[in-house]
Design a protein around this motif. Sequence first.
Motif, mmCIF file in Angstrom:
data_model
loop_
_atom_site.group_PDB
_atom_site.id
_atom_site.type_symbol
_atom_site.label_atom_id
_atom_site.label_comp_id
_atom_site.label_asym_id
_atom_site.label_seq_id
_atom_site.Cartn_x
_atom_site.Cartn_y
_atom_site.Cartn_z
ATOM 1 N N SER A 99 0.829 -1.207 0.000
ATOM 2 C CA SER A 99 0.000 0.000 0.000
ATOM 3 C C SER A 99 0.861 1.253 0.000
ATOM 4 O O SER A 99 0.412 2.318 -0.436
ATOM 5 C CB SER A 99 -0.918 0.009 1.228
ATOM 6 O OG SER A 99 -1.917 -0.984 1.124
ATOM 7 N N GLU A 334 -9.704 -0.948 1.566
ATOM 8 C CA GLU A 334 -9.054 -1.987 0.779
ATOM 9 C C GLU A 334 -10.133 -2.872 0.123
ATOM 10 O O GLU A 334 -11.263 -2.925 0.598
ATOM 11 C CB GLU A 334 -8.156 -2.846 1.681
ATOM 12 C CG GLU A 334 -6.922 -2.122 2.196
ATOM 13 C CD GLU A 334 -5.850 -1.946 1.127
ATOM 14 O OE1 GLU A 334 -6.100 -2.298 -0.050
ATOM 15 O OE2 GLU A 334 -4.777 -1.446 1.463
ATOM 16 N N HIS A 336 -6.891 -2.087 -2.643
ATOM 17 C CA HIS A 336 -6.488 -0.963 -3.481
ATOM 18 C C HIS A 336 -6.089 -1.463 -4.871
ATOM 19 O O HIS A 336 -5.721 -2.628 -5.048
ATOM 20 C CB HIS A 336 -5.321 -0.199 -2.842
ATOM 21 C CG HIS A 336 -4.038 -0.985 -2.788
ATOM 22 N ND1 HIS A 336 -3.733 -1.839 -1.752
ATOM 23 C CD2 HIS A 336 -2.987 -1.048 -3.640
ATOM 24 C CE1 HIS A 336 -2.549 -2.385 -1.960
ATOM 25 N NE2 HIS A 336 -2.069 -1.926 -3.112
#
Length: 378
Positions: A99, A334, A336
Amino acid sequence: MREIWRLSDAVTRSISPENPTGAKGAGAMATEGTGAWAARELGRGWKVSPSIHLASGELATLAEVAGPGVIRHIWLTTDRGSLRGLVLRMFWDGEEAPSIEVPLGDFFCNGWTDELALVNSEPIVVAPAGGLNSYWQMPFRESARITLENVSDHGVPVYYQVTYSLEELPGQTAYLHAAWRRSHPLGQPAIHTIVDEVRGRGHYVGTYLAIEPGDSGWWGEGELKFYLDGDDEFPTICGTGTEDYFGGAWNFDLAGRYVRYSTAYLGLHQVLPAEQIYQARQRFGMYRWHLPDPIGFERELRVTVQALGWHSGGRYLPLERADIATTAFWYQTEPHAVGDPLPTDSLPSTPLPRTAGPSPRLGTRLRSFFAGAIRRFR
């Protein structure tokens, strides 16, 4: 500010080379480490393992913990000249694609490594001599993993501490994300994409911009644009100029020189060389944190910045030779969208030779021209 006087059920833990697992009662137990020689007459418990050595090409896992919890503070220091030669990655809840994937220096608003730039802001603090501090709140439900990869051609020492709390999280928790992009040279059109293909629900919370304009004269007329939830050609949010977005005004020019500043939410904290103005190969670093004013999106987000200076005759000049690197920070749900891996061959930041400053007469003419252009066209 968090109501620190209010007691909670959260439990504090901290990971460092002196306690690599963060386990309760497991700190300062090392018998080997980078401080073992210095502690040879003192023994166990006396700073035996304060750091790690990260060899060229090596990847180290700095922290790996089970949740739920929140990373509260990261402190780290290393070779100040290698900040763009180290890649910081963070993974939430067992995900394969990070991330957060950003050069270490750019995460801490230090993309140019000519000299250390101090930062005094709410989420990022860079202290004299190279103390890098992050106060970004990073929640995770199942797990958190932080790695550091050395893509430079030499080994470096890494001192670090990751402090986190173990606690339950609310249902609407969003996760911190960060992405780095560099355009070098920018080319046509003179538009740099800060982030795109963000999919999900969240809010945008920060921008760090490092720029070398490539042309002499004022370089910050370009607008930052936020394309939200289906915007196509035209954005929903459009600023009025680069220096305006970062909280400045009038070319960052006060009495013929750039004036640096670093505040809780925005700053022009780096000018290289500091004694010059309007030079093509000067380098600048600036940040803006949208903590009091987050930019929310429901489905998708794209952010761009124009590189725009002034041409003769009071015309805008697209800065096609600019070198621009940006780091975008945002929170989102999420999963992503997975983008391209960070291009490590774009990372080296070799200091450029200092160019001679303008003569007093040339500097006066430049300032007169830009002041007149601003009065006519803004």
